[in-house]
Motif scaffolding. Structure first.
Motif, PDB file in Angstrom:
ATOM      1  N   UNK A 144       0.834  -1.203   0.000  1.00  0.00           N
ATOM      2  CA  UNK A 144       0.000   0.000   0.000  1.00  0.00           C
ATOM      3  C   UNK A 144       0.870   1.254   0.000  1.00  0.00           C
ATOM      4  N   UNK A 145       2.139   1.060  -0.421  1.00  0.00           N
ATOM      5  CA  UNK A 145       3.066   2.178  -0.445  1.00  0.00           C
ATOM      6  C   UNK A 145       3.888   2.321   0.816  1.00  0.00           C
ATOM      7  N   UNK A 146       3.610   1.475   1.806  1.00  0.00           N
ATOM      8  CA  UNK A 146       4.363   1.523   3.051  1.00  0.00           C
ATOM      9  C   UNK A 146       5.076   0.181   3.294  1.00  0.00           C
ATOM     10  N   UNK A 147       5.969   0.196   4.279  1.00  0.00           N
ATOM     11  CA  UNK A 147       6.825  -0.966   4.526  1.00  0.00           C
ATOM     12  C   UNK A 147       6.941  -1.179   6.036  1.00  0.00           C
ATOM     13  N   UNK A 148       7.500  -2.314   6.411  1.00  0.00           N
ATOM     14  CA  UNK A 148       7.830  -2.579   7.810  1.00  0.00           C
ATOM     15  C   UNK A 148       9.176  -3.291   7.862  1.00  0.00           C
ATOM     16  N   UNK A 149       9.903  -3.046   8.927  1.00  0.00           N
ATOM     17  CA  UNK A 149      11.154  -3.758   9.186  1.00  0.00           C
ATOM     18  C   UNK A 149      10.787  -4.947  10.077  1.00  0.00           C
ATOM     19  N   UNK A 150      10.699  -6.123   9.449  1.00  0.00           N
ATOM     20  CA  UNK A 150      10.064  -7.274  10.097  1.00  0.00           C
ATOM     21  C   UNK A 150      11.024  -8.440  10.256  1.00  0.00           C
ATOM     22  N   UNK A 151      11.062  -8.994  11.446  1.00  0.00           N
ATOM     23  CA  UNK A 151      11.828 -10.207  11.725  1.00  0.00           C
ATOM     24  C   UNK A 151      10.862 -11.380  11.832  1.00  0.00           C
ATOM     25  N   UNK A 152      11.223 -12.494  11.203  1.00  0.00           N
ATOM     26  CA  UNK A 152      10.359 -13.678  11.213  1.00  0.00           C
ATOM     27  C   UNK A 152      11.080 -14.846  11.858  1.00  0.00           C
ATOM     28  N   UNK A 153      10.340 -15.617  12.657  1.00  0.00           N
ATOM     29  CA  UNK A 153      10.848 -16.888  13.166  1.00  0.00           C
ATOM     30  C   UNK A 153      10.108 -18.008  12.445  1.00  0.00           C
ATOM     31  N   UNK A 154      10.866 -18.855  11.756  1.00  0.00           N
ATOM     32  CA  UNK A 154      10.305 -19.999  11.041  1.00  0.00           C
ATOM     33  C   UNK A 154      10.653 -21.253  11.832  1.00  0.00           C
ATOM     34  N   UNK A 155       9.639 -22.078  12.093  1.00  0.00           N
ATOM     35  CA  UNK A 155       9.854 -23.287  12.891  1.00  0.00           C
ATOM     36  C   UNK A 155      10.341 -24.468  12.074  1.00  0.00           C
ATOM     37  N   UNK A 156      10.586 -25.565  12.759  1.00  0.00           N
ATOM     38  CA  UNK A 156      11.156 -26.758  12.108  1.00  0.00           C
ATOM     39  C   UNK A 156      10.255 -27.299  11.004  1.00  0.00           C
ATOM     40  N   UNK A 157       8.949 -27.063  11.132  1.00  0.00           N
ATOM     41  CA  UNK A 157       8.012 -27.552  10.121  1.00  0.00           C
ATOM     42  C   UNK A 157       7.825 -26.562   8.982  1.00  0.00           C
ATOM     43  N   UNK A 158       8.601 -25.506   8.992  1.00  0.00           N
ATOM     44  CA  UNK A 158       8.503 -24.525   7.920  1.00  0.00           C
ATOM     45  C   UNK A 158       7.387 -23.519   8.095  1.00  0.00           C
ATOM     46  N   UNK A 159       6.807 -23.494   9.280  1.00  0.00           N
ATOM     47  CA  UNK A 159       5.697 -22.569   9.544  1.00  0.00           C
ATOM     48  C   UNK A 159       6.240 -21.315  10.233  1.00  0.00           C
ATOM     49  N   UNK A 160       5.701 -20.167   9.859  1.00  0.00           N
ATOM     50  CA  UNK A 160       6.073 -18.934  10.556  1.00  0.00           C
ATOM     51  C   UNK A 160       5.451 -18.973  11.950  1.00  0.00           C
ATOM     52  N   UNK A 161       6.306 -19.041  12.970  1.00  0.00           N
ATOM     53  CA  UNK A 161       5.811 -19.194  14.337  1.00  0.00           C
ATOM     54  C   UNK A 161       5.946 -17.913  15.161  1.00  0.00           C
TER      55      UNK A 161
END
Length: 312
Positions: A94-111
Motif C-alpha cells: 500500500x506504499x508503506x513498509x515494515x522492518x520485520x523479523x520472522x521466526x520460522x519453525x522446524x516444520x517450515x511454519x512462521x511461528x
C-alpha cells in the motif's frame, strides 16, 4: 539450545546475497545439529531507503508471505531447524513498509514475528512501526526479539524480560563508531535483565549519496552471544563468520532479583502523562493571547496513567 549466528556481508546483487544465506544454513546444519539459525537485520542487503540505494526498491523488499520467505520455509523443513530471518523490508503493498523479523519453525511454519518499533533514519518516513512488543513461546522456552535499534531503548529488553523472555535475539548491524559501546551495552543488558542476548550483525561498507553528500556506512560485525555471566562467544569485525554456541536458560541471578525488588509506586509520577499531553497547546496559546479560554483550560484532557507491561 544450539544457536548458529550468521554474520553476513552485503553483496551488490541481492540474489547472490540470498544464495549466500541459503548456503550458510546448509553448511552450518551439515556440520551438526543446529536448533536455530539467526541472521542480522536486512539479510537480503541494504534497504532501498538507505542513502543511495533507491535502485533496490522492489528488489530487497518483499511481501510476507512471498517467494523469498517460501524458500526459507522449505529449508527449515528440509534441515529440521528454526530460522530467524533477522529482518526483511516487508512490502505492505500500500506504499508503506515494515522492518520485520520472522521466526520460522522446524516444520517450515512462521511461528513468530517482530516488527521494529523504534525507527531509524529514513524508516521514520517509509516504515510503519509496531505499537506492541511480544514474547514468543517456543520449544526453547520464552524468547523475545528486539529488531536492531529497538535494543537501544532500554525499556524494550526490560519489558521483554519482565514478560518472561529468557533469551532475547537482536538482529542488528554494528556501526563502526559504536563497536566498543555495543559490546558493553549487550553485555550489560544481559546482566541487568538476567537474560541471554543473541546478537547478529554484518560487516562491510555501504556507500551512497544523500543529496550532494557522499555517505559511507561502515559495519563492524561483532556478532556475539552473552549470558548474564558474560560473553560466551564473539565474532570479529572484518569478515563474514558463523558462531555456533550452546546456551542454556539462565539461572536466576542479580538481574532477576533486582526485577523482583522493583517498586513502580515509587516512581508512579514518571509514568503519568507530561503536562502537555492530550492538550491542544496551540489552541490554548491562541486563547491566552485573545483573552479567551474555557473551564478546561490549563488542564489535561485526560488524566490516565501509562500502563506498564508488555503484551504477548
Amino acid at each position: 539450545m544450539r544457536v548458529a549466528v550468521v554474520q553476513t556481508q552485503w553483496v551488490d546483487d541481492h540474489e547472490d546475497g540470498l544464495r549466500n544465506a541459503y548456503q550458510a544454513i546448509e553448511d552450518v546444519c551439515a556440520a551438526g545439529d543446529i536448533d536455530l539459525v539467526c541472521f542480522p537485520e536486512f539479510l537480503l542487503g541494504p534497504p532501498w531507503y538507505m542513502p543511495g540505494q533507491d535502485g533496490l526498491k522492489g528488489r530487497t523488499d518483499t511481501p510476507i508471505p512471498g517467494p523469498i520467505v517460501d524458500g526459507f520455509q522449505s529449508l527449515a523443513r528440509k534441515l529440521n531447524t528454526h530460522i530467524l530471518l533477522g529482518s526483511l523490508v516487508e512490502d505492505l503493498r500500500d506504499g508503506m513498509y515494515r522492518n520485520t523479523s520472522l521466526l520460522i519453525g522446524r516444520q517450515g511454519v512462521i511461528t513468530g514475528r517482530a516488527v521494529k518499533a523504534h525507527p531509524f533514519g529514513n524508516e521514520m518516513v517509509v516504515c510503519r512501526q509496531t505499537d506492541a512488543l511480544g514474547v514468543l513461546s517456543t520449544e526453547f522456552g520464552q524468547i523475545g526479539i528486539a529488531v536492531c535499534s529497538d535494543f537501544w531503548i532500554p525499556e524494550v529488553v526490560r519489558l521483554l524480560a519482565l514478560a518472561g523472555a529468557r533469551t532475547i535475539f537482536v538482529p542488528g548491524g554494528t556501526l563502526g563508531q559504536n563497536q566498543p559501546l555495543m559490546v558493553n551495552a549487550l553485555r550489560t543488558a544481559a546482566y541487568l535483565n538476567d537474560v541471554n542476548i543473541v546478537y547478529a550483525s554484518s560487516v562491510g561498507v555501504v556507500r551512497g549519496k544523500r543529496g550532494d553528500r557522499l555517505v559511507e556506512i561502515h559495519f563492524a560485525g561483532t556478532s556475539l552471544v552473552a549470558s548474564p555471566e558474560g560473553v560466551l562467544a564473539q565474532a570479529g569485525s572484518d569478515e563474514p563468520e558463523i558462531l555456533v554456541v550452546d546456551i542454556d536458560e539462565p539461572a536466576d541471578g542479580d538481574g532477576r532479583r533486582w526485577q523482583q525488588l522493583r517498586r513502580p509506586a515509587a516512581y508512579q509520577a514518571l509514568l503519568t502523562p507530561y503536562a502537555g499531553a492530550d492538550r491542544d497547546l496551540a489552541a490554548e496559546l491562541r486563547a491566552s493571547l485573545t483573552g479567551g479560554g474555557g473551564p478546561g483550560r490549563g488542564r489535561p484532557a485526560t488524566a490516565t496513567s501509562t500502563p506498564e507491561g508488555t503484551r504477548s
